[in-house]
Design a protein around this motif. Sequence first.
Motif, PDB file in Angstrom:
ATOM      1  N   GLY A 115      51.844  39.060 113.264  1.00  0.00           N
ATOM      2  CA  GLY A 115      50.560  39.662 113.615  1.00  0.00           C
ATOM      3  C   GLY A 115      49.643  39.883 112.429  1.00  0.00           C
ATOM      4  N   ASP A 116      50.134  39.782 111.204  1.00  0.00           N
ATOM      5  CA  ASP A 116      49.289  39.998 110.023  1.00  0.00           C
ATOM      6  C   ASP A 116      48.178  38.962 109.892  1.00  0.00           C
ATOM      7  OD1 ASP A 116      50.718  42.245 109.332  1.00  0.00           O
ATOM      8  OD2 ASP A 116      51.723  41.331 107.590  1.00  0.00           O
ATOM      9  N   ALA A 117      48.383  37.753 110.374  1.00  0.00           N
ATOM     10  CA  ALA A 117      47.377  36.686 110.255  1.00  0.00           C
ATOM     11  C   ALA A 117      46.815  36.294 111.614  1.00  0.00           C
ATOM     12  CB  ALA A 117      47.988  35.481 109.550  1.00  0.00           C
ATOM     13  N   GLY A 118      46.922  37.177 112.582  1.00  0.00           N
ATOM     14  CA  GLY A 118      46.413  36.885 113.922  1.00  0.00           C
ATOM     15  C   GLY A 118      47.471  37.138 114.982  1.00  0.00           C
ATOM     16  N   GLU A 119      46.996  37.160 116.196  1.00  0.00           N
ATOM     17  CA  GLU A 119      47.864  37.492 117.337  1.00  0.00           C
ATOM     18  C   GLU A 119      49.061  36.569 117.496  1.00  0.00           C
ATOM     19  OE1 GLU A 119      47.160  37.301 121.998  1.00  0.00           O
ATOM     20  OE2 GLU A 119      45.872  38.785 121.021  1.00  0.00           O
ATOM     21  N   ALA A 120      48.905  35.287 117.171  1.00  0.00           N
ATOM     22  CA  ALA A 120      49.989  34.317 117.359  1.00  0.00           C
ATOM     23  C   ALA A 120      50.727  34.017 116.046  1.00  0.00           C
ATOM     24  CB  ALA A 120      49.440  33.031 117.958  1.00  0.00           C
ATOM     25  N   SER A 121      50.576  34.889 115.066  1.00  0.00           N
ATOM     26  CA  SER A 121      51.241  34.640 113.786  1.00  0.00           C
ATOM     27  C   SER A 121      52.634  35.260 113.779  1.00  0.00           C
ATOM     28  CB  SER A 121      50.407  35.204 112.632  1.00  0.00           C
ATOM     29  OG  SER A 121      50.319  36.617 112.712  1.00  0.00           O
ATOM     30  N   GLY A 122      53.490  34.686 112.957  1.00  0.00           N
ATOM     31  CA  GLY A 122      54.837  35.222 112.842  1.00  0.00           C
ATOM     32  C   GLY A 122      55.766  34.270 112.136  1.00  0.00           C
ATOM     33  N   TRP A 123      57.044  34.626 112.115  1.00  0.00           N
ATOM     34  CA  TRP A 123      58.067  33.872 111.405  1.00  0.00           C
ATOM     35  C   TRP A 123      58.784  32.899 112.323  1.00  0.00           C
ATOM     36  CZ3 TRP A 123      58.323  33.625 106.360  1.00  0.00           C
ATOM     37  CH2 TRP A 123      57.687  34.619 105.623  1.00  0.00           C
ATOM     38  N   MET A 124      58.992  31.695 111.813  1.00  0.00           N
ATOM     39  CA  MET A 124      59.726  30.654 112.526  1.00  0.00           C
ATOM     40  C   MET A 124      60.730  30.055 111.536  1.00  0.00           C
ATOM     41  SD  MET A 124      56.543  28.774 114.473  1.00  0.00           S
ATOM     42  CE  MET A 124      57.577  27.806 115.569  1.00  0.00           C
ATOM     43  N   PHE A 125      61.666  29.261 112.041  1.00  0.00           N
ATOM     44  CA  PHE A 125      62.580  28.575 111.137  1.00  0.00           C
ATOM     45  C   PHE A 125      62.851  27.164 111.610  1.00  0.00           C
ATOM     46  CE2 PHE A 125      65.593  30.138 114.243  1.00  0.00           C
ATOM     47  CZ  PHE A 125      66.658  29.243 114.234  1.00  0.00           C
ATOM     48  N   GLN A 126      63.190  26.349 110.647  1.00  0.00           N
ATOM     49  CA  GLN A 126      63.591  24.974 110.942  1.00  0.00           C
ATOM     50  C   GLN A 126      64.841  24.656 110.138  1.00  0.00           C
ATOM     51  OE1 GLN A 126      60.232  22.548 109.903  1.00  0.00           O
ATOM     52  NE2 GLN A 126      60.513  22.815 107.718  1.00  0.00           N
ATOM     53  N   VAL A 127      65.612  23.715 110.644  1.00  0.00           N
ATOM     54  CA  VAL A 127      66.824  23.270 109.960  1.00  0.00           C
ATOM     55  C   VAL A 127      66.720  21.757 109.809  1.00  0.00           C
ATOM     56  CG1 VAL A 127      69.343  23.151 110.032  1.00  0.00           C
ATOM     57  CG2 VAL A 127      68.165  25.171 110.930  1.00  0.00           C
ATOM     58  N   ASN A 128      66.830  21.313 108.579  1.00  0.00           N
ATOM     59  CA  ASN A 128      66.723  19.881 108.252  1.00  0.00           C
ATOM     60  C   ASN A 128      65.423  19.281 108.775  1.00  0.00           C
ATOM     61  OD1 ASN A 128      69.308  20.101 107.104  1.00  0.00           O
ATOM     62  ND2 ASN A 128      70.274  19.641 109.060  1.00  0.00           N
ATOM     63  N   GLY A 129      64.347  20.065 108.676  1.00  0.00           N
ATOM     64  CA  GLY A 129      63.022  19.580 109.069  1.00  0.00           C
ATOM     65  C   GLY A 129      62.716  19.655 110.555  1.00  0.00           C
ATOM     66  N   GLU A 130      63.634  20.164 111.354  1.00  0.00           N
ATOM     67  CA  GLU A 130      63.446  20.244 112.803  1.00  0.00           C
ATOM     68  C   GLU A 130      63.361  21.704 113.239  1.00  0.00           C
ATOM     69  OE1 GLU A 130      63.235  17.569 114.953  1.00  0.00           O
ATOM     70  OE2 GLU A 130      63.346  16.248 113.200  1.00  0.00           O
ATOM     71  N   LEU A 131      62.369  22.011 114.090  1.00  0.00           N
ATOM     72  CA  LEU A 131      62.295  23.364 114.639  1.00  0.00           C
ATOM     73  C   LEU A 131      63.514  23.631 115.510  1.00  0.00           C
ATOM     74  CD1 LEU A 131      58.580  23.777 115.768  1.00  0.00           C
ATOM     75  CD2 LEU A 131      59.734  24.983 113.927  1.00  0.00           C
ATOM     76  N   ALA A 132      64.002  24.815 115.427  1.00  0.00           N
ATOM     77  CA  ALA A 132      65.160  25.198 116.240  1.00  0.00           C
ATOM     78  C   ALA A 132      64.712  25.463 117.673  1.00  0.00           C
ATOM     79  CB  ALA A 132      65.810  26.433 115.655  1.00  0.00           C
ATOM     80  N   SER A 133      65.570  25.151 118.612  1.00  0.00           N
ATOM     81  CA  SER A 133      65.249  25.383 120.024  1.00  0.00           C
ATOM     82  C   SER A 133      65.919  26.648 120.561  1.00  0.00           C
ATOM     83  CB  SER A 133      65.666  24.173 120.862  1.00  0.00           C
ATOM     84  OG  SER A 133      67.052  23.956 120.734  1.00  0.00           O
ATOM     85  N   VAL A 134      66.623  27.359 119.691  1.00  0.00           N
ATOM     86  CA  VAL A 134      67.267  28.626 120.058  1.00  0.00           C
ATOM     87  C   VAL A 134      66.932  29.660 118.993  1.00  0.00           C
ATOM     88  CG1 VAL A 134      69.169  27.543 121.325  1.00  0.00           C
ATOM     89  CG2 VAL A 134      69.427  28.035 118.881  1.00  0.00           C
ATOM     90  N   GLY A 135      67.228  30.901 119.281  1.00  0.00           N
ATOM     91  CA  GLY A 135      66.990  31.964 118.317  1.00  0.00           C
ATOM     92  C   GLY A 135      67.942  31.869 117.133  1.00  0.00           C
ATOM     93  N   ALA A 136      67.552  32.476 116.034  1.00  0.00           N
ATOM     94  CA  ALA A 136      68.330  32.406 114.794  1.00  0.00           C
ATOM     95  C   ALA A 136      69.778  32.871 114.955  1.00  0.00           C
ATOM     96  CB  ALA A 136      67.627  33.194 113.692  1.00  0.00           C
ATOM     97  N   PRO A 137      70.052  33.949 115.715  1.00  0.00           N
ATOM     98  CA  PRO A 137      71.455  34.360 115.865  1.00  0.00           C
ATOM     99  C   PRO A 137      72.296  33.345 116.647  1.00  0.00           C
ATOM    100  CG  PRO A 137      69.988  36.188 116.393  1.00  0.00           C
ATOM    101  CD  PRO A 137      69.146  34.954 116.287  1.00  0.00           C
ATOM    102  N   ASP A 138      71.647  32.454 117.375  1.00  0.00           N
ATOM    103  CA  ASP A 138      72.363  31.470 118.187  1.00  0.00           C
ATOM    104  C   ASP A 138      72.430  30.084 117.548  1.00  0.00           C
ATOM    105  OD1 ASP A 138      72.826  33.325 120.259  1.00  0.00           O
ATOM    106  OD2 ASP A 138      70.790  33.001 121.002  1.00  0.00           O
ATOM    107  N   TYR A 139      71.836  29.938 116.372  1.00  0.00           N
ATOM    108  CA  TYR A 139      71.840  28.640 115.704  1.00  0.00           C
ATOM    109  C   TYR A 139      72.930  28.624 114.634  1.00  0.00           C
ATOM    110  CZ  TYR A 139      70.133  24.217 113.926  1.00  0.00           C
ATOM    111  OH  TYR A 139      70.027  22.899 113.578  1.00  0.00           O
ATOM    112  N   THR A 140      73.981  27.842 114.859  1.00  0.00           N
ATOM    113  CA  THR A 140      75.089  27.741 113.914  1.00  0.00           C
ATOM    114  C   THR A 140      74.765  26.687 112.861  1.00  0.00           C
ATOM    115  OG1 THR A 140      76.670  28.374 115.618  1.00  0.00           O
ATOM    116  CG2 THR A 140      77.556  27.300 113.658  1.00  0.00           C
ATOM    117  N   LEU A 141      74.797  27.102 111.610  1.00  0.00           N
ATOM    118  CA  LEU A 141      74.518  26.185 110.505  1.00  0.00           C
ATOM    119  C   LEU A 141      75.750  25.359 110.163  1.00  0.00           C
ATOM    120  CD1 LEU A 141      72.527  28.651 108.223  1.00  0.00           C
ATOM    121  CD2 LEU A 141      71.595  26.780 109.598  1.00  0.00           C
ATOM    122  N   GLN A 142      75.515  24.168 109.645  1.00  0.00           N
ATOM    123  CA  GLN A 142      76.579  23.267 109.224  1.00  0.00           C
ATOM    124  C   GLN A 142      76.481  23.062 107.713  1.00  0.00           C
ATOM    125  OE1 GLN A 142      78.781  22.178 111.577  1.00  0.00           O
ATOM    126  NE2 GLN A 142      77.582  23.361 113.028  1.00  0.00           N
TER     127      GLN A 142
END
Length: 160
Positions: A115-142
């Motif tokens: 929300g600091d940079a607008g209503e749709a702003s926030g933190w996201m993550f990607q793994v190996n250049g790909e956006l994750a399709s699940v939440g961070a607690p559900d994404y198992t890293l290899q």
Amino acid sequence: MQNKGIARLLALLLAAVLLFSLAACQSADEGGQGSETTQAPETTDAQNTVTVEIRCDDTVTEDVWADPIILAQTEYSFEGEVDAFTALTDVAEENDIVLVDSDGYVTGIGGLSAGDAGEASGWMFQVNGELASVGAPDYTLQDGDALVWFYTADYNTYYN
């Protein structure tokens, strides 16, 4: 009477064979000439390593955040399995970076919040250049993965 004698002889012969077998097994265990069996070495979970990076250069202007790199690419090692949220939490703690979350949903890193940079702003993550399709607690890293947490001014640009 002769059957009893044969039965005793067979029983005695069987007992001798059993004793000989036990003696052979015991000498093998003591390093003798019998067949040798080795136990597999105890295995432990292998050490895994991923890289973690935290950035905020995606459409964030200088007046919101002066330095786009909150954490340069950093190695994170772990045994067994780890999820993207745990990796972020551990690395943030190790590097004295304040992390704010709500049940595993990251709302702030290093003082920059959703929300600091607008209503749709926030933190996201990607793994190996790909956006994750699940939440961070559900994404198992290899082992070998590259985890990048980034701040966006409009998360909708990633879902069109």
